[in-house]
Design a protein around this motif. Structure first.
Motif, short mmCIF file in Angstrom:
data_model
loop_
_atom_site.label_atom_id
_atom_site.label_comp_id
_atom_site.label_asym_id
_atom_site.label_seq_id
_atom_site.Cartn_x
_atom_site.Cartn_y
_atom_site.Cartn_z
N ARG A 60 67.21 43.48 10.28
CA ARG A 60 68.51 43.93 10.00
C ARG A 60 68.58 45.43 9.82
NH1 ARG A 60 70.40 39.97 4.95
NH2 ARG A 60 70.32 37.94 6.22
N LEU A 111 70.61 48.51 8.46
CA LEU A 111 71.39 48.57 7.51
C LEU A 111 72.35 50.00 7.56
CD1 LEU A 111 69.09 47.43 4.47
CD2 LEU A 111 70.89 46.01 5.79
N ARG A 112 71.59 50.94 8.01
CA ARG A 112 72.19 52.15 8.24
C ARG A 112 71.39 52.94 9.62
NH1 ARG A 112 72.04 51.34 3.33
NH2 ARG A 112 73.74 51.71 2.00
N GLU A 119 67.46 52.52 8.86
CA GLU A 119 67.17 51.76 7.83
C GLU A 119 67.36 50.44 7.98
OE1 GLU A 119 68.62 51.45 2.97
OE2 GLU A 119 69.69 52.91 4.15
N ARG A 120 66.34 49.55 7.57
CA ARG A 120 66.28 48.41 8.05
C ARG A 120 65.65 47.42 6.92
NH1 ARG A 120 62.16 50.28 11.61
NH2 ARG A 120 60.78 48.25 10.94
#
Length: 127
Positions: A67, A69-70, A81-82
């Motif tokens: 995922r 995130l950013r 960012e995961r």
């Protein structure tokens, strides 16, 4: 390679890795790509080095999800960012990760992942 943006190349790489499609993913890295993880894992180079680290590590996974995130990018640099999620036989394991990538000529030349090694190893099956 096509003229995709550095961020799209990294996103495609992560999608391929979610499916454990090493052949497709590793076409997106240079022959000299430097892949760095926190100690004690350290640095490996090139597709064979990356595969040599990831294939045995992901062997117990039934499903993977990365995922994002950013995300930020500037020129060839991509920061993601995961939340890396891995389904094992009995549970999901989650690991917050920040990845820093450099993409040159349509391929990943540098890949550094930053995470707490204890977080993942305390949840991972013993080898």
């Amino acid at each position: 390679m096509d003229a995709s943006s550095p961020a799209e190349i990294v996103r495609q790489f992560l999608r391929d890795m979610e499916r454990l499609d090493y052949d497709s993913a590793l076409k997106l890295v240079t022959d000299t790509c430097e892949y760095t993880n926190p100690p004690p894992l350290g640095v490996v180079r090139g597709p064979a080095g990356i595969r040599g680290v990831l294939e045995p590590f992901f062997a117990p996974t039934l499903e993977n999800e990365f995922r994002i995130l950013r995300e930020a990018s500037s020129g060839p640099m991509v920061f993601m960012e995961r939340l890396d999620r891995h389904r094992l036989a009995d549970k999901w394991v989650e690991l917050p990760v920040t990845g820093v990538f450099e993409v040159h000529d349509g391929r990943i030349a540098v890949w550094r992942d930053y995470f707490d090694i204890t977080t993942i190893m305390s949840q991972w099956p013993a080898a």
